[in-house]
Design an enzyme around this catalytic site. Sequence first.
Site, mmCIF file in Angstrom:
data_model
loop_
_atom_site.group_PDB
_atom_site.id
_atom_site.type_symbol
_atom_site.label_atom_id
_atom_site.label_comp_id
_atom_site.label_asym_id
_atom_site.label_seq_id
_atom_site.Cartn_x
_atom_site.Cartn_y
_atom_site.Cartn_z
ATOM 1 N N LYS A 1 -100.490 42.039 3.164
ATOM 2 C CA LYS A 1 -99.436 42.908 2.453
ATOM 3 C C LYS A 1 -98.039 42.510 2.938
ATOM 4 O O LYS A 1 -98.068 42.121 4.099
ATOM 5 C CB LYS A 1 -99.585 44.367 2.755
ATOM 6 C CG LYS A 1 -99.045 45.313 1.581
ATOM 7 C CD LYS A 1 -99.962 45.423 0.285
ATOM 8 C CE LYS A 1 -99.459 46.103 -0.899
ATOM 9 N NZ LYS A 1 -100.558 46.440 -1.734
ATOM 10 N N ASP B 1 -96.428 44.423 -6.409
ATOM 11 C CA ASP B 1 -96.967 45.855 -6.073
ATOM 12 C C ASP B 1 -95.613 46.761 -6.805
ATOM 13 O O ASP B 1 -95.084 45.916 -7.384
ATOM 14 C CB ASP B 1 -97.015 45.981 -4.586
ATOM 15 C CG ASP B 1 -97.667 47.428 -3.965
ATOM 16 O OD1 ASP B 1 -98.999 47.435 -4.215
ATOM 17 O OD2 ASP B 1 -96.960 48.211 -3.729
ATOM 18 N N GLY C 1 -95.211 53.146 -14.455
ATOM 19 C CA GLY C 1 -95.075 51.707 -14.081
ATOM 20 C C GLY C 1 -96.471 50.874 -14.562
ATOM 21 O O GLY C 1 -97.122 51.301 -15.422
ATOM 22 N N VAL D 1 -99.433 50.367 -13.333
ATOM 23 C CA VAL D 1 -100.717 50.966 -13.456
ATOM 24 C C VAL D 1 -100.867 52.217 -14.336
ATOM 25 O O VAL D 1 -101.925 52.002 -14.995
ATOM 26 C CB VAL D 1 -100.922 51.584 -11.766
ATOM 27 C CG1 VAL D 1 -102.463 52.212 -11.718
ATOM 28 C CG2 VAL D 1 -100.923 50.299 -10.946
ATOM 29 N N ALA D 2 -99.787 52.976 -14.488
ATOM 30 C CA ALA D 2 -99.867 54.008 -15.438
ATOM 31 C C ALA D 2 -99.970 53.598 -16.750
ATOM 32 O O ALA D 2 -100.789 54.134 -17.647
ATOM 33 C CB ALA D 2 -98.580 54.856 -15.203
ATOM 34 N N TRP D 3 -99.095 52.701 -17.148
ATOM 35 C CA TRP D 3 -99.361 51.843 -18.174
ATOM 36 C C TRP D 3 -100.757 51.480 -18.779
ATOM 37 O O TRP D 3 -101.388 51.710 -19.661
ATOM 38 C CB TRP D 3 -98.348 50.662 -18.646
ATOM 39 C CG TRP D 3 -98.345 49.722 -19.698
ATOM 40 C CD1 TRP D 3 -98.387 50.202 -20.812
ATOM 41 C CD2 TRP D 3 -98.812 48.365 -19.422
ATOM 42 N NE1 TRP D 3 -98.517 49.144 -21.803
ATOM 43 C CE2 TRP D 3 -99.191 47.932 -20.836
ATOM 44 C CE3 TRP D 3 -99.378 47.654 -18.655
ATOM 45 C CZ2 TRP D 3 -99.289 46.841 -21.411
ATOM 46 C CZ3 TRP D 3 -99.569 46.304 -18.875
ATOM 47 C CH2 TRP D 3 -99.644 45.941 -19.991
HETATM 48 O O1 2IT Z 1 -102.535 47.298 -4.044
HETATM 49 C C1 2IT Z 1 -103.048 46.228 -4.496
HETATM 50 O O2 2IT Z 1 -104.135 46.222 -4.634
HETATM 51 C C2 2IT Z 1 -102.077 45.318 -5.159
HETATM 52 N N1 2IT Z 1 -100.875 45.576 -5.164
HETATM 53 C C3 2IT Z 1 -102.656 43.976 -5.962
HETATM 54 C C4 2IT Z 1 -102.805 42.934 -4.860
HETATM 55 C C5 2IT Z 1 -103.056 41.529 -5.576
HETATM 56 O O3 2IT Z 1 -103.074 40.462 -4.825
HETATM 57 O O4 2IT Z 1 -103.336 41.497 -6.556
#
Ligand code: 2IT
Length: 447
Positions: free
Chosen positions: A126, A166, A239, A241-243
């Site tokens: 991350k 993210d 954002g 994810v919600a979409w």
């Molecule tokens: O929290 C997650 O799994 C993401 N932000 C996606 C990470 C990714 O490498 O696609």
Amino acid sequence: MSTNFSDFIAALELRTPGENEFHQAVEEVIGSVWDFYLKNPRYQKVNILDRMVEPERVIMFRVPWIDDQGMVRVNRGYRIGFNSALGPYKGGLRFHASVTLSILKFLGFEQTFKNSLTTLPMGGGKGGSDFSPKGKTDAEIMRFCQSFMTELFRHIGPDTDVPAGDIGVGGREIGYLFGQYKRLKNEFTGVMTGKGLSWGGSLIRPEATGFGVVYFTQHMLKQLGKDIEGMTFAVSGFGNVAWGVISKINELGGKVVTLSGPDGYVYDPQGISGEKIDYMLELRATNNDIVEPYAREFGVQFFPGKRPWEVPVDVAIPCATQNEVDLDDAKMLVRQGCTLLAEASNMGCTAEAAEYLSSQIVYAPGKAVNAGGVAVSGLEMSQNSMRISWTREEVDARLKVIMNNIHSTCVNYGKVPGAGNRIDYIKGANIGGFVKVADAMLAQGVV
Ligand code: 2IT
């Protein structure tokens, strides 16, 4: 090496002072695998847990950039390679003012188990920055991304570490980051995922997290003999994810009545559908990080400064950020008749809320529920390696299989003895994710 869970956590806290989010994530994961760990002395013998909670590498760097007024600004950049037992580090970049080392360590730690659950060959990583895209111009965002990549490029690569998006990092940022990487390395490779379709991206990647969340929710409901059709949902965030979540719920005959931002939530009892979903994208694109204009545009109520967990719904799907559901919110949801919470945000519930929800209704944690996003990132990597692109149907079909497998893993490790078909999704996801990582670490020696 501790044989007592509270000693283990106390020692961790002592050597990582102030990293509260990281402690919370470790406590949740290790707490639920502790008994399993003790029953398998082969893990203890090589001190797997102490190794697992220590990131393989942490890179922190200065990101200087020039704003539109000509002023020099400085942010802090990070990339954490948490665990490479199962494959190259893989995980998103978060650009948000709240970003700290602790938050990225919690996310990288969680990502390791999530990626393991997907069944694809990806380690956990991350990164990100405390840079806030809110209110920035396109040119400022580009200059920031270029400066960020000017340091990051030497630490990543298609077989080393593959970042993605993210919070605060979407298609636009991935483009700027990828462009700078290509220029510095003189290579066009699959070093990032979430790329544009014409330059190596995968179909369905933008929708994948949200669609995966809904496929997983379908499996959870099926376990209870229920279905999405006719159900009412509370969603937070507005954002990517919600979409994806709202689009798929509409397609399957459910109704979503809330969305939210840092400014509050909107309640739309008719349901967020059709042009209203498109409007969400417009709101996001303004870079203002507010949802109140939705209420004005469609003549519905806006609740300033509040979270959507006070609305009566059948199912809640938090899609915003960590700890967005606390114990009071959880109690309110249950009181209002909510029977299931599928966590789409990473660690969306506080520890107390997750524990309470697990004991009262059906709850599943983010690392299982939202794994469809990184899973399709894994599929993007495969397509890049083969230099082909799969059709929308093919990617969607693979995503469905993966979400089904993750659910089966949760059932396999989370079945509550003597409680019928009751599943402890926290335990199921954590042990399911842990076993593969631990076995791979064992096989690869003390590294
Ligand atoms: O929290 C997650 O799994 C993401 N932000 C996606 C990470 C990714 O490498 O696609």
